[in-house]
Write a protein that holds these residues in place. Structure first.
Motif, PDB file in Angstrom:
ATOM      1  N   LEU B  88    -145.851  27.111  22.186  1.00 57.07           N
ATOM      2  CA  LEU B  88    -145.023  28.280  21.895  1.00 57.07           C
ATOM      3  C   LEU B  88    -145.561  29.543  22.563  1.00 57.07           C
ATOM      4  CD1 LEU B  88    -142.516  29.118  20.263  1.00 57.07           C
ATOM      5  CD2 LEU B  88    -144.025  29.653  18.351  1.00 57.07           C
ATOM      6  N   LYS B  89    -146.876  29.687  22.604  1.00 58.83           N
ATOM      7  CA  LYS B  89    -147.485  30.900  23.196  1.00 58.83           C
ATOM      8  C   LYS B  89    -147.198  31.016  24.696  1.00 58.83           C
ATOM      9  CE  LYS B  89    -152.059  28.764  23.998  1.00 58.83           C
ATOM     10  NZ  LYS B  89    -151.849  28.577  25.426  1.00 58.83           N
ATOM     11  N   ASP B  90    -146.808  29.903  25.331  1.00 62.14           N
ATOM     12  CA  ASP B  90    -146.538  29.913  26.774  1.00 62.14           C
ATOM     13  C   ASP B  90    -145.109  30.340  27.105  1.00 62.14           C
ATOM     14  OD1 ASP B  90    -149.090  28.793  27.172  1.00 62.14           O
ATOM     15  OD2 ASP B  90    -148.296  26.771  26.831  1.00 62.14           O
ATOM     16  N   VAL B  91    -144.265  30.447  26.087  1.00 56.74           N
ATOM     17  CA  VAL B  91    -142.833  30.670  26.353  1.00 56.74           C
ATOM     18  C   VAL B  91    -142.545  32.143  26.632  1.00 56.74           C
ATOM     19  CG1 VAL B  91    -140.494  30.488  25.399  1.00 56.74           C
ATOM     20  CG2 VAL B  91    -142.194  28.707  24.905  1.00 56.74           C
ATOM     21  N   ASP B  92    -141.870  32.384  27.744  1.00 59.94           N
ATOM     22  CA  ASP B  92    -141.374  33.722  28.060  1.00 59.94           C
ATOM     23  C   ASP B  92    -139.932  33.802  27.558  1.00 59.94           C
ATOM     24  OD1 ASP B  92    -140.452  36.068  29.089  1.00 59.94           O
ATOM     25  OD2 ASP B  92    -140.539  35.433  31.187  1.00 59.94           O
ATOM     26  N   PHE B  93    -139.766  34.333  26.357  1.00 60.85           N
ATOM     27  CA  PHE B  93    -138.431  34.338  25.731  1.00 60.85           C
ATOM     28  C   PHE B  93    -137.415  35.164  26.518  1.00 60.85           C
ATOM     29  CE2 PHE B  93    -138.534  31.840  21.876  1.00 60.85           C
ATOM     30  CZ  PHE B  93    -139.899  31.617  21.719  1.00 60.85           C
ATOM     31  N   ASP B  94    -137.899  36.162  27.284  1.00 62.54           N
ATOM     32  CA  ASP B  94    -136.963  36.967  28.075  1.00 62.54           C
ATOM     33  C   ASP B  94    -136.297  36.147  29.180  1.00 62.54           C
ATOM     34  OD1 ASP B  94    -137.443  39.211  26.569  1.00 62.54           O
ATOM     35  OD2 ASP B  94    -139.095  39.894  27.830  1.00 62.54           O
ATOM     36  N   ARG B 120    -139.015  34.949  16.478  1.00 61.31           N
ATOM     37  CA  ARG B 120    -138.458  34.854  17.839  1.00 61.31           C
ATOM     38  C   ARG B 120    -136.973  34.510  17.802  1.00 61.31           C
ATOM     39  NH1 ARG B 120    -141.491  36.928  22.005  1.00 61.31           N
ATOM     40  NH2 ARG B 120    -143.660  36.235  21.870  1.00 61.31           N
ATOM     41  N   LEU B 121    -136.597  33.620  16.873  1.00 65.26           N
ATOM     42  CA  LEU B 121    -135.189  33.211  16.750  1.00 65.26           C
ATOM     43  C   LEU B 121    -134.319  34.394  16.340  1.00 65.26           C
ATOM     44  CD1 LEU B 121    -133.055  30.897  16.667  1.00 65.26           C
ATOM     45  CD2 LEU B 121    -133.714  30.519  14.280  1.00 65.26           C
ATOM     46  N   LYS B 127    -130.309  39.771  20.239  1.00 62.55           N
ATOM     47  CA  LYS B 127    -130.027  40.132  21.650  1.00 62.55           C
ATOM     48  C   LYS B 127    -128.830  39.369  22.209  1.00 62.55           C
ATOM     49  CE  LYS B 127    -134.834  41.273  22.792  1.00 62.55           C
ATOM     50  NZ  LYS B 127    -136.072  40.746  23.386  1.00 62.55           N
ATOM     51  N   GLY B 128    -128.222  38.499  21.369  1.00 64.36           N
ATOM     52  CA  GLY B 128    -127.019  37.782  21.831  1.00 64.36           C
ATOM     53  C   GLY B 128    -127.306  36.516  22.599  1.00 64.36           C
ATOM     54  N   GLY B 129    -128.493  35.944  22.446  1.00 62.83           N
ATOM     55  CA  GLY B 129    -128.836  34.702  23.146  1.00 62.83           C
ATOM     56  C   GLY B 129    -128.045  33.518  22.613  1.00 62.83           C
ATOM     57  N   GLY B 178    -118.259  30.617  20.102  1.00 64.31           N
ATOM     58  CA  GLY B 178    -118.933  31.720  20.801  1.00 64.31           C
ATOM     59  C   GLY B 178    -120.183  31.220  21.478  1.00 64.31           C
ATOM     60  N   ARG B 179    -121.323  31.808  21.123  1.00 63.94           N
ATOM     61  CA  ARG B 179    -122.589  31.428  21.766  1.00 63.94           C
ATOM     62  C   ARG B 179    -123.425  30.466  20.906  1.00 63.94           C
ATOM     63  NH1 ARG B 179    -126.340  34.560  19.197  1.00 63.94           N
ATOM     64  NH2 ARG B 179    -125.431  36.247  17.975  1.00 63.94           N
ATOM     65  N   ILE B 180    -122.777  29.904  19.870  1.00 62.58           N
ATOM     66  CA  ILE B 180    -123.484  29.001  18.945  1.00 62.58           C
ATOM     67  C   ILE B 180    -122.903  27.584  19.031  1.00 62.58           C
ATOM     68  CG2 ILE B 180    -124.164  28.592  16.533  1.00 62.58           C
ATOM     69  CD1 ILE B 180    -125.168  31.308  17.458  1.00 62.58           C
TER      70      ILE B 180
END
Lengths: 216, 216
Positions: B88-94, B120-121, B127-129, B178-180
């Protein structure tokens, strides 16, 4: 149905965790249980193998993931490394009810060029053992004369291999004929696994699992 | 269609093998590619996670298997150990377009009690992910208010969780709103994966993959 996703821990795994003995040893201790082995070569198709393992463990069938390499870590055709339960040398073929071959590339080619595995497959077939293969892997059975006069399916493009091996080509998702089960592709993996359960434990158990996983 | 089982090696994996750089680094180098991460806790459901990884890699989507433990080796609810791509620490969520949560027990509970992942979720959702969850895991989205007014499905028995979270309960195999994207169980994992491909790369790519895997 309850709230959970049907996660009974299979007997073989319980033994492994609790008693630190191998899957194959645990299989021998449960003679009333059905036992199967699925053979994993580098480049096997992820879902074609693991959906079967998942489904059979839900049905309480002893299913052993056997690496045909010298390493229990085997990587699928889509780059997923999975830890097998045993190596080929650990398998007691006399204890097995069924041998299962997943497809995928180059996994299927790697299974077929494994001389020891092919020798075991021929011997298992001659003794009347149950055999299942999916996607490209039914071509292995065809090449070895195991499908003569058998209704069988395979991945699109492998029909000639089946015909040349004397099979009657089926276009069904999964096809059972006598003690042989074959299926056409990754999208048929759940049907394939459910047909294996039907053969090993009966149709009602297969139907129970189909409902529990909310299958189409 | 050809004779093989559609085994294109995904770009991220090619990078990993050829250049020995991490999956997450490779994702950053392919800004035109869609990127997703699937989060694996101990006891995740094998097929609900790995069918998605398999299918998305067939579609050329960068899909990273992220262990939410301190160990890349994660064991599924049916005793299969899988090696994740990253921690998890390696993930760039952006860099992510989509977060994906598989079901399974105790995997779903382990995801929900992971405070950092939940933080993070929530942030990703604000942010609309794009977010996808299957089996028991849509209940996590419901509990966090992500499904308000959204058509969503989950494993039988979780309908009240969805309703309490303001969702409109769907009985479809997989449901996009939508986005889900949400889906009902292991037997819906292929439909779920194909709906994710449709959202990330369009319906025609999803249809191409459905045909290539000989799905029902």
């Amino acid at each position: 149905m309850g709230r959970n996703c049907n996660f009974e821990v299979p007997i073989a795994i319980k033994y492994k965790r609790e008693k630190e003995i191998s899957i194959m040893e645990s299989i021998k201790k449960n003679n009333d249980e059905k036992t199967a082995a699925i053979f994993l070569a580098e480049g096997f198709e992820t879902v074609e193998a693991l959906a079967v393992v998942d489904l059979l463990r839900r049905a309480g069938i002893n299913i052993c993931m056997v690496s045909v390499t010298d390493d229990k870590n085997v990587t699928t055709s889509h780059g997923i490394t999975v830890v097998a339960d045993a190596l080929l040398k650990d398998v007691d073929f006399d204890s097995l009810d069924m041998m299962i071959l997943p497809g995928g590339m180059p996994g299927t080619l790697n299974l077929e060029k494994h001389a020891e595995l092919m020798k075991r497959l021929d011997s298992f077939n001659e003794k009347g053992g149950m055999i299942a293969a999916i996607c490209a892997a039914p071509s292995i059975l065809a090449h070895r004369g195991i499908l003569k006069g058998i209704h069988a399916g395979a991945y699109p493009g492998y029909e000639k291999d089946l015909e040349d091996g004397g099979a009657i080509v089926s276009m069904n998702s999964s096809t059972t004929d006598g003690r042989i089960i074959t299926a056409r592709g990754m999208g048929c993996a759940v049907d394939f696994g459910l047909d294996i359960i039907a053969m090993l434990k009966g149709q009602s158990e297969s139907d129970r699992i189909r409902k529990a996983i909310v299958a189409c």
